[in-house]
Design an enzyme around this catalytic site. Sequence first.
Site, PDB file in Angstrom:
ATOM      1  CB  THR A 168      -0.916   0.003   1.243  1.00 41.00           C
ATOM      2  OG1 THR A 168      -1.693  -1.181   1.254  1.00 41.00           O
ATOM      3  CG2 THR A 168      -1.830   1.213   1.245  1.00 41.00           C
ATOM      4  CE1 TYR A 191     -16.907   0.018  -5.049  1.00 42.88           C
ATOM      5  CE2 TYR A 191     -17.128  -1.931  -6.438  1.00 42.88           C
ATOM      6  CZ  TYR A 191     -17.568  -0.677  -6.053  1.00 42.88           C
ATOM      7  OH  TYR A 191     -18.660  -0.128  -6.653  1.00 42.88           O
ATOM      8  CE1 TYR A 249      -2.106  -4.668   4.911  1.00 44.31           C
ATOM      9  CE2 TYR A 249      -1.764  -4.303   2.567  1.00 44.31           C
ATOM     10  CZ  TYR A 249      -1.848  -3.813   3.854  1.00 44.31           C
ATOM     11  OH  TYR A 249      -1.679  -2.464   4.097  1.00 44.31           O
ATOM     12  CE  LYS A 303       1.103  -4.241   6.492  1.00 51.84           C
ATOM     13  NZ  LYS A 303       1.400  -3.335   5.362  1.00 51.84           N
TER      14      LYS A 303
END
Length: 292
Positions: free
Chosen positions: A44, A107, A133, A162
């Site tokens: 990210t 989304y 993640y 993560k």
Amino acid sequence: MMLKGSYVALVTPFKNGEVDYSALEALLDFHLNKGTHGILLLGTTAETAGLASDEKDALLRFAIHKLNRRVPVMIGTGTNNLHQTLANTMKAKELGADFALVITPYYIKPTQAGMYEYFGHIASRVDIPIVIYNVPGRTGVNILPATVVKLAKAYPNIVGIKEASGSIVQATEIIRDAPESFVVMCGEDAINLPLMAIGAKGCISVTANVVPGLMSEHIQTCLNGDMSSAAVQHRRLQAINSVMFIETNPIPAKEALHMMGLINLEFRLPMCPLQDASREALAQVLKAYSLI
């Protein structure tokens, strides 16, 4: 290879609208010299969503060649498209990455059953260690501990998560119930110490972009079991951990690296520079750490 230690979620430096490879090389040297345990590319923090496919490929090839296996490399490969995620994860394997970081599909807001099938489909088709993640604040979906544990037990190459939900309870349940070999990596710098204290094995850090030496030292202290010294380090890191999120990540991290003379101040829209008040607050913290 055991997943542990301080992994930096590396920023992507830009210059005149292009990836700045000179600055990228300098950042990689910075982390190698300061003891960062591992590098995450295309996370990210790398503004990955703003990079074109050819830019991603060139960046990965450059960075992996530069690092030359001196530290483990993790590549962010996840999207909200199954076939693209599979292709990205296969490419990570081909390039020699040690781990693929696969984000929960954003989304779409899949169910827990959908996420189980999604991660299982990927893990059964790509022979590379996969790290889930979980960052619900950015994806709009939270993969629950029971789903993570089920995946960890069913697919040996799903080796860790993560965990960036911010929930110590959630991390505790994963550590308690998952196989002993399954690793929790903290994805939120403010709670690195609490998660390490309950059994996490490291962090994938934004703050490490700016103070890699302090972060790797802190995580190693935790791994060594010296929680008294780690608590002192944790308190020392609090101010910079906080200011790294004064506005949306990676804006503060890139502003800090610019103030430190390591990169140009350039973003890919819709990312943009800090507001003046935030920049002043960041500068004060960097001065307190003798970084500028």
